[in-house]
Design a protein around this motif. Sequence first.
Motif, PDB file in Angstrom:
ATOM      1  N   PRO A  76       0.819  -1.236  -0.010  1.00  0.00           N
ATOM      2  CA  PRO A  76      -0.204   0.168   0.052  1.00  0.00           C
ATOM      3  C   PRO A  76       0.741   1.190   0.059  1.00  0.00           C
ATOM      4  N   ARG A  77       0.308   2.104  -0.729  1.00  0.00           N
ATOM      5  CA  ARG A  77       1.066   3.630  -0.702  1.00  0.00           C
ATOM      6  C   ARG A  77       0.869   4.193   0.795  1.00  0.00           C
ATOM      7  N   GLN A  78       2.096   4.821   1.197  1.00  0.00           N
ATOM      8  CA  GLN A  78       1.991   5.513   2.544  1.00  0.00           C
ATOM      9  C   GLN A  78       0.815   6.553   2.452  1.00  0.00           C
ATOM     10  N   GLY A  79       0.022   6.612   3.696  1.00  0.00           N
ATOM     11  CA  GLY A  79      -1.005   7.483   3.592  1.00  0.00           C
ATOM     12  C   GLY A  79      -2.385   7.272   3.066  1.00  0.00           C
ATOM     13  N   PHE A  80      -2.459   6.247   2.101  1.00  0.00           N
ATOM     14  CA  PHE A  80      -3.290   5.947   1.609  1.00  0.00           C
ATOM     15  C   PHE A  80      -4.713   5.649   2.276  1.00  0.00           C
ATOM     16  N   GLU A  81      -4.512   4.788   3.296  1.00  0.00           N
ATOM     17  CA  GLU A  81      -5.632   4.414   4.069  1.00  0.00           C
ATOM     18  C   GLU A  81      -6.047   5.743   4.899  1.00  0.00           C
ATOM     19  N   GLN A 175       0.756  11.757  -7.885  1.00  0.00           N
ATOM     20  CA  GLN A 175       2.234  12.054  -7.774  1.00  0.00           C
ATOM     21  C   GLN A 175       2.512  11.392  -6.143  1.00  0.00           C
ATOM     22  N   ASP A 176       1.888  12.120  -5.307  1.00  0.00           N
ATOM     23  CA  ASP A 176       2.071  11.339  -3.980  1.00  0.00           C
ATOM     24  C   ASP A 176       0.745  11.783  -3.170  1.00  0.00           C
ATOM     25  N   VAL A 177       0.642  11.003  -1.900  1.00  0.00           N
ATOM     26  CA  VAL A 177      -0.631  11.134  -1.210  1.00  0.00           C
ATOM     27  C   VAL A 177      -0.800  12.432  -0.646  1.00  0.00           C
TER      28      VAL A 177
END
Length: 185
Positions: A76-81, A175-177
């Motif tokens: 999982p991408r950091q911060g998506f949750e 691009q990023d969270v």
Amino acid sequence: MLFENGTARFIESLEREGRGQHAALEAIVSGPLSWALRRGEIEPADFWSMVENDVRQITGLATGAFRDRWIASFQPRQGFEALLSDLAERGHELGIIAETVKDRVDALERLHPWTALPRLKFRSFEVRQDKRDGALFRHAYRLAGPFAERPLMIEDDPTSALRAEAAGFDAILFQDVERLRALLL
């Protein structure tokens, strides 16, 4: 999108271990049989049976070990949750359009229960469509887009973002969270 595409990382790790060359490994996980699996044209057990000899000859691994490592390479991408939880709490209807395989979905949903937050799920193996020609996006938009206040697709691949827009979605290139959070909240 919720998960980093682990296929490239998986192939690189096998190459570093001396377990095959890039082209041969990619033929297994991204070749025609893999696309048939992603579109639900063949069952996972049939796919693994069909590639068993190649997996063993190329990597020296048993099929189950190869499959488990491939699935585990998707993180999982950091911060998506937290972002999904915040969006859901604010009343946003969440959905997933995923080009994926059943084994991976089953494993990732067990490991990451928060993946149940999106109510709408359009998975390539279930709807028998993929993103390469835009069909998966068109299918999702036809069923959900007209009912959404702002049907938005967040995509990490520029070509897929264009295909999502062609299907009717507004598209944001991920691009990023942190940037996504700033745009959406």
